[in-house]
Design a protein around this motif. Structure first.
Motif, PDB file in Angstrom:
ATOM      1  N   SER A 124      -0.959   1.755   7.188  1.00 56.29           N
ATOM      2  CA  SER A 124       0.094   1.286   6.288  1.00 56.29           C
ATOM      3  C   SER A 124      -0.356   1.342   4.836  1.00 56.29           C
ATOM      4  O   SER A 124       0.379   1.824   3.960  1.00 56.29           O
ATOM      5  CB  SER A 124       0.507  -0.143   6.661  1.00 56.29           C
ATOM      6  N   THR A 125      -1.580   0.879   4.565  1.00 53.68           N
ATOM      7  CA  THR A 125      -2.105   0.907   3.199  1.00 53.68           C
ATOM      8  C   THR A 125      -2.357   2.331   2.741  1.00 53.68           C
ATOM      9  O   THR A 125      -2.022   2.700   1.612  1.00 53.68           O
ATOM     10  CB  THR A 125      -3.406   0.097   3.113  1.00 53.68           C
ATOM     11  N   GLY A 126      -2.949   3.143   3.602  1.00 55.91           N
ATOM     12  CA  GLY A 126      -3.225   4.528   3.238  1.00 55.91           C
ATOM     13  C   GLY A 126      -1.960   5.303   2.934  1.00 55.91           C
ATOM     14  O   GLY A 126      -1.900   6.075   1.968  1.00 55.91           O
ATOM     15  N   PHE A 127      -0.934   5.086   3.746  1.00 51.59           N
ATOM     16  CA  PHE A 127       0.339   5.764   3.510  1.00 51.59           C
ATOM     17  C   PHE A 127       0.965   5.294   2.201  1.00 51.59           C
ATOM     18  O   PHE A 127       1.468   6.091   1.405  1.00 51.59           O
ATOM     19  CB  PHE A 127       1.284   5.497   4.682  1.00 51.59           C
ATOM     20  N   GLY A 128       0.904   3.985   1.967  1.00 48.38           N
ATOM     21  CA  GLY A 128       1.459   3.445   0.737  1.00 48.38           C
ATOM     22  C   GLY A 128       0.766   3.999  -0.498  1.00 48.38           C
ATOM     23  O   GLY A 128       1.419   4.381  -1.478  1.00 48.38           O
ATOM     24  N   LEU A 129      -0.564   4.078  -0.454  1.00 46.63           N
ATOM     25  CA  LEU A 129      -1.305   4.621  -1.598  1.00 46.63           C
ATOM     26  C   LEU A 129      -1.030   6.106  -1.770  1.00 46.63           C
ATOM     27  O   LEU A 129      -0.924   6.598  -2.895  1.00 46.63           O
ATOM     28  CB  LEU A 129      -2.799   4.378  -1.401  1.00 46.63           C
ATOM     29  N   ALA A 130      -0.923   6.824  -0.656  1.00 50.19           N
ATOM     30  CA  ALA A 130      -0.689   8.265  -0.739  1.00 50.19           C
ATOM     31  C   ALA A 130       0.630   8.577  -1.427  1.00 50.19           C
ATOM     32  O   ALA A 130       0.717   9.493  -2.248  1.00 50.19           O
ATOM     33  CB  ALA A 130      -0.721   8.882   0.659  1.00 50.19           C
ATOM     34  N   VAL A 131       1.671   7.798  -1.126  1.00 50.97           N
ATOM     35  CA  VAL A 131       2.982   8.109  -1.701  1.00 50.97           C
ATOM     36  C   VAL A 131       3.190   7.464  -3.066  1.00 50.97           C
ATOM     37  O   VAL A 131       3.992   7.953  -3.867  1.00 50.97           O
ATOM     38  CB  VAL A 131       4.119   7.687  -0.740  1.00 50.97           C
ATOM     39  N   GLU A 132       2.478   6.371  -3.354  1.00 48.81           N
ATOM     40  CA  GLU A 132       2.662   5.694  -4.635  1.00 48.81           C
ATOM     41  C   GLU A 132       1.793   6.293  -5.737  1.00 48.81           C
ATOM     42  O   GLU A 132       2.245   6.501  -6.855  1.00 48.81           O
ATOM     43  CB  GLU A 132       2.365   4.197  -4.499  1.00 48.81           C
ATOM     44  N   ILE A 133       0.518   6.542  -5.425  1.00 48.25           N
ATOM     45  CA  ILE A 133      -0.390   7.098  -6.425  1.00 48.25           C
ATOM     46  C   ILE A 133      -0.241   8.609  -6.497  1.00 48.25           C
ATOM     47  O   ILE A 133      -0.353   9.218  -7.555  1.00 48.25           O
ATOM     48  CB  ILE A 133      -1.852   6.706  -6.114  1.00 48.25           C
ATOM     49  N   GLY A 134       0.009   9.237  -5.352  1.00 45.02           N
ATOM     50  CA  GLY A 134       0.090  10.692  -5.305  1.00 45.02           C
ATOM     51  C   GLY A 134      -1.202  11.277  -4.791  1.00 45.02           C
ATOM     52  O   GLY A 134      -2.284  10.723  -4.979  1.00 45.02           O
ATOM     53  N   ALA A 178       1.244  -0.345  -5.691  1.00 45.32           N
ATOM     54  CA  ALA A 178      -0.072   0.283  -5.559  1.00 45.32           C
ATOM     55  C   ALA A 178      -1.173  -0.678  -6.002  1.00 45.32           C
ATOM     56  O   ALA A 178      -2.236  -0.735  -5.383  1.00 45.32           O
ATOM     57  CB  ALA A 178      -0.125   1.570  -6.381  1.00 45.32           C
ATOM     58  N   ARG A 179      -0.911  -1.434  -7.052  1.00 53.99           N
ATOM     59  CA  ARG A 179      -1.912  -2.388  -7.540  1.00 53.99           C
ATOM     60  C   ARG A 179      -2.227  -3.440  -6.482  1.00 53.99           C
ATOM     61  O   ARG A 179      -3.390  -3.766  -6.233  1.00 53.99           O
ATOM     62  CB  ARG A 179      -1.418  -3.057  -8.829  1.00 53.99           C
ATOM     63  N   ARG A 180      -1.188  -3.959  -5.822  1.00 59.96           N
ATOM     64  CA  ARG A 180      -1.427  -4.958  -4.780  1.00 59.96           C
ATOM     65  C   ARG A 180      -2.220  -4.374  -3.620  1.00 59.96           C
ATOM     66  O   ARG A 180      -3.161  -5.006  -3.114  1.00 59.96           O
ATOM     67  CB  ARG A 180      -0.089  -5.519  -4.275  1.00 59.96           C
ATOM     68  N   LEU A 181      -1.861  -3.166  -3.200  1.00 60.78           N
ATOM     69  CA  LEU A 181      -2.580  -2.534  -2.096  1.00 60.78           C
ATOM     70  C   LEU A 181      -4.049  -2.325  -2.433  1.00 60.78           C
ATOM     71  O   LEU A 181      -4.941  -2.568  -1.607  1.00 60.78           O
ATOM     72  CB  LEU A 181      -1.924  -1.199  -1.747  1.00 60.78           C
ATOM     73  N   LEU A 182      -4.319  -1.875  -3.651  1.00 62.46           N
ATOM     74  CA  LEU A 182      -5.701  -1.612  -4.057  1.00 62.46           C
ATOM     75  C   LEU A 182      -6.514  -2.903  -4.128  1.00 62.46           C
ATOM     76  O   LEU A 182      -7.673  -2.939  -3.692  1.00 62.46           O
ATOM     77  CB  LEU A 182      -5.720  -0.903  -5.411  1.00 62.46           C
ATOM     78  N   ILE A 183      -5.916  -3.957  -4.664  1.00 56.60           N
ATOM     79  CA  ILE A 183      -6.649  -5.225  -4.778  1.00 56.60           C
ATOM     80  C   ILE A 183      -6.899  -5.825  -3.404  1.00 56.60           C
ATOM     81  O   ILE A 183      -7.998  -6.333  -3.129  1.00 56.60           O
ATOM     82  CB  ILE A 183      -5.885  -6.204  -5.689  1.00 56.60           C
ATOM     83  N   GLU A 184      -5.917  -5.757  -2.514  1.00 57.31           N
ATOM     84  CA  GLU A 184      -6.132  -6.269  -1.162  1.00 57.31           C
ATOM     85  C   GLU A 184      -7.242  -5.499  -0.463  1.00 57.31           C
ATOM     86  O   GLU A 184      -8.093  -6.088   0.227  1.00 57.31           O
ATOM     87  CB  GLU A 184      -4.835  -6.175  -0.358  1.00 57.31           C
ATOM     88  N   ALA A 185      -7.256  -4.187  -0.614  1.00 54.50           N
ATOM     89  CA  ALA A 185      -8.300  -3.378   0.015  1.00 54.50           C
ATOM     90  C   ALA A 185      -9.663  -3.656  -0.613  1.00 54.50           C
ATOM     91  O   ALA A 185     -10.697  -3.626   0.076  1.00 54.50           O
ATOM     92  CB  ALA A 185      -7.968  -1.894  -0.102  1.00 54.50           C
ATOM     93  N   ALA A 186      -9.685  -3.944  -1.916  1.00 55.08           N
ATOM     94  CA  ALA A 186     -10.959  -4.175  -2.606  1.00 55.08           C
ATOM     95  C   ALA A 186     -11.702  -5.375  -2.038  1.00 55.08           C
ATOM     96  O   ALA A 186     -12.940  -5.377  -1.991  1.00 55.08           O
ATOM     97  CB  ALA A 186     -10.708  -4.374  -4.101  1.00 55.08           C
ATOM     98  N   TRP A 187     -10.973  -6.401  -1.608  1.00 56.30           N
ATOM     99  CA  TRP A 187     -11.642  -7.593  -1.064  1.00 56.30           C
ATOM    100  C   TRP A 187     -12.485  -7.271   0.155  1.00 56.30           C
ATOM    101  O   TRP A 187     -13.490  -7.948   0.431  1.00 56.30           O
ATOM    102  CB  TRP A 187     -10.596  -8.648  -0.708  1.00 56.30           C
ATOM    103  N   HIS A 188     -12.128  -6.240   0.912  1.00 48.99           N
ATOM    104  CA  HIS A 188     -12.888  -5.882   2.114  1.00 48.99           C
ATOM    105  C   HIS A 188     -14.280  -5.368   1.774  1.00 48.99           C
ATOM    106  O   HIS A 188     -15.158  -5.336   2.645  1.00 48.99           O
ATOM    107  CB  HIS A 188     -12.140  -4.814   2.917  1.00 48.99           C
TER     108      HIS A 188
END
Length: 253
Positions: free
Chosen positions: A114-124, A164-174
């Protein structure tokens, strides 16, 4: 410019984001209703045990029971809507137009389908989207107010793509915990070529080291998460264009 397929994918991702927000608000309303009546769940919320506890609740006053039933039904219906969108994202992420980039992004910690797909379509995922612009377009760079030789930086701009910002920050915590590839991460990267493994492993290790350095400097965790998310955006772009011969040797500073 995004293609019609990419625009359709963005609509799906943003519909899922709306459902996530609606579910969070529905859960808050239900919790606040119960809190007003002195009912508090002291364990992990929104688990199977929590749901069983909610189903066991009954109120003597008709008005309270009706209000609870409506609030609980709102949670269930919104959760079902979110789950339907999750399944649709899983299906679209497997399509040839998105599967290669999403598969590579999922080799990073904190990035599932879900995160990967979101980043792929939002960031490009195109080579024309330079890594150095991933942070600015997501609002992850510091604001600045400078005059002459005086330079003052403030908090992040929070402009651009908020999803995209929310997805990146959530992933960064990992990346804060010590890097040890989990079973799920090993499963996600099992079908990727060695070049993808190497790039993703390099990124996972570097991002953890960044967290460790920031912790050693006693930075607030929220500040550290933003800094790591800004660098994570570059690693996502690097993996997304890894099969592009003009960018295969991209190095992130």
């Amino acid at each position: 410019m995004p293609t019609e397929t990419e625009e359709a994918a963005r609509d799906l991702v943003r519909a899922r984001e709306d459902a996530r927000g609606d579910l969070m608000r529905a859960r808050h309303r239900l919790s606040e209703l119960l809190l007003r009546h002195g009912l508090v769940w002291d364990h992990s919320a929104w688990t199977g045990a929590h749901d069983a506890w909610l189903r066991s609740l009954h109120f003597d006053r008709t008005g309270v029971q009706l209000a609870f039933d409506e609030a609980y039904e709102a949670v269930l219906s919104t959760q079902a809507r979110r789950d339907r969108l999750d399944r649709a994202i899983e299906a679209m992420a497997a399509e040839p137009a998105f599967a290669p980039a999403v598969g590579r992004l999922c080799c990073l910690r904190g990035v599932a389908t879900s995160t990967g797909f979101g980043l792929a379509v939002e960031i490009g995922t195109g080579a024309g989207s330079p890594a150095r612009r991933s942070g600015p377009t997501s609002g992850l760079v510091p604001s600045e107010s400078s005059t002459g030789t005086r330079r003052v930086q403030g908090g992040i701009t929070k402009t651009g793509n908020s999803h995209a910002r929310r997805l990146l920050i959530e992933a960064a915590w990992h990346h804060r915990k010590r890097y040890r590839p989990s079973r799920e991460l090993l499963r996600r990267r099992a079908h990727q070529p060695p070049a993808v493994w190497a790039r993703a492993d390099q990124g996972n290790r570097r991002l953890h080291r960044r967290w460790a350095r920031l912790d050693a400097r006693h930075k607030r965790p929220t500040v550290s998460a933003v800094a790591v998310a800004r660098e994570l955006a570059g690693w996502c772009w690097s993996l997304a264009v890894l099969d592009d011969p003009d960018h295969a040797a991209t190095r992130l500073g």
